[in-house]
Motif scaffolding. Sequence first.
Motif, mmCIF file in Angstrom:
data_model
loop_
_atom_site.group_PDB
_atom_site.id
_atom_site.type_symbol
_atom_site.label_atom_id
_atom_site.label_comp_id
_atom_site.label_asym_id
_atom_site.label_seq_id
_atom_site.Cartn_x
_atom_site.Cartn_y
_atom_site.Cartn_z
ATOM 1 N N GLY A 18 0.766 -1.228 0.000
ATOM 2 C CA GLY A 18 0.000 0.000 0.000
ATOM 3 C C GLY A 18 0.803 1.286 0.000
ATOM 4 N N ARG A 21 -0.358 3.517 -2.949
ATOM 5 C CA ARG A 21 -1.668 4.120 -2.657
ATOM 6 C C ARG A 21 -1.518 5.252 -1.658
ATOM 7 N N LYS A 56 -8.480 -3.563 -8.510
ATOM 8 C CA LYS A 56 -7.781 -2.912 -7.399
ATOM 9 C C LYS A 56 -7.237 -1.550 -7.842
ATOM 10 N N GLU A 63 -10.451 6.237 -4.986
ATOM 11 C CA GLU A 63 -10.101 6.839 -3.697
ATOM 12 C C GLU A 63 -9.283 8.111 -3.879
ATOM 13 N N PRO A 209 0.692 -2.216 7.224
ATOM 14 C CA PRO A 209 -0.348 -1.202 7.083
ATOM 15 C C PRO A 209 -1.622 -1.468 7.859
ATOM 16 N N GLY A 210 -1.861 -2.716 8.239
ATOM 17 C CA GLY A 210 -3.078 -2.995 8.986
ATOM 18 C C GLY A 210 -4.335 -2.959 8.138
ATOM 19 N N ASP A 211 -4.193 -2.993 6.823
ATOM 20 C CA ASP A 211 -5.322 -2.989 5.901
ATOM 21 C C ASP A 211 -5.305 -4.313 5.150
ATOM 22 N N ARG A 213 -6.577 -5.273 2.569
ATOM 23 C CA ARG A 213 -6.477 -5.157 1.118
ATOM 24 C C ARG A 213 -5.026 -5.047 0.653
ATOM 25 N N SER A 245 3.375 2.359 9.206
ATOM 26 C CA SER A 245 2.289 2.400 8.235
ATOM 27 C C SER A 245 2.840 2.760 6.866
#
Length: 277
Positions: A18, A21, A56, A63, A209-211, A213, A245
């Motif tokens: 990520g 992103r 994706k 976003e 990242p803790g996401d 996705r 992160s």
Amino acid sequence: MDLSAKAILVVGAARPPGIGRATALRLARASARLVLADAVDVSQGDAGTGRVAAAKLAEVAAEVSEAAGRPVAAFPVDPTDPASVEELVARAVGELGRLDACCNMVGATGPALGDGPLAATGPDAWQRGLDWNLTAAWLIARACVPPLTAAGGGAIVTLSSYAGLTPVADAGVVGVARAAVNHLTAALAGELGPLGIRVNTVCPLGVHPGDPRFPNPGLVRLAEREGLPLADWLARTIPLGRGQSADEVAAAVEFLVSDAASFVSGVNLPVAGGAAA
């Protein structure tokens, strides 16, 4: 930070973990005009091949468009193919009218790309690892030089790795490739400085990242090889005692493309929580 005067290409915008992103979102919130790109396939994508699902990339573009307050174009690219990279840069310049910076967040790891002991790595995995983690960086930087020169200078920021600064056990081909990217960066900074083009890398360690996705399976594999839960591995390896992160890496990228870094070039910036190189 105000980047409203900047036209920026972000490659690797949708891949795990990520960082691309997060970079695109930061730049959009700073009012930069953006084009996004990534290597896609028509199925679900596979982090172990370097490709992500086309859906994706479209999701990330939506976003980023919302954050920017205007539509942001996103294009597919094969970052290991010279013609595809040249076409992408031409499309980005066509969309933006100029190019002031390129953020190359491309990279890929996994068993098929040479993760693990180098002595046990096969020739095909070795070559794929180099293609995605070294050759792509050179191709993208090379393709961006003409439009950056036409704009009167600019910035190239490439994703490298802490494993390119110091050997990390079982990091495999990515560590070798990223070490070469760091040398490439220093060489390009010398070559392109007279053109007003700054060239730098960011070298993260422990992006968590803790996401769901945007997983980081390579980081998990490093911890597993040492028989540790990920949280324990991060606490032992990183002096700040935690993972970072993706946005914490993106913050460094944002600085390096900005005019605040106008005299910063040839730097391989550790974003590693104090881990010693």
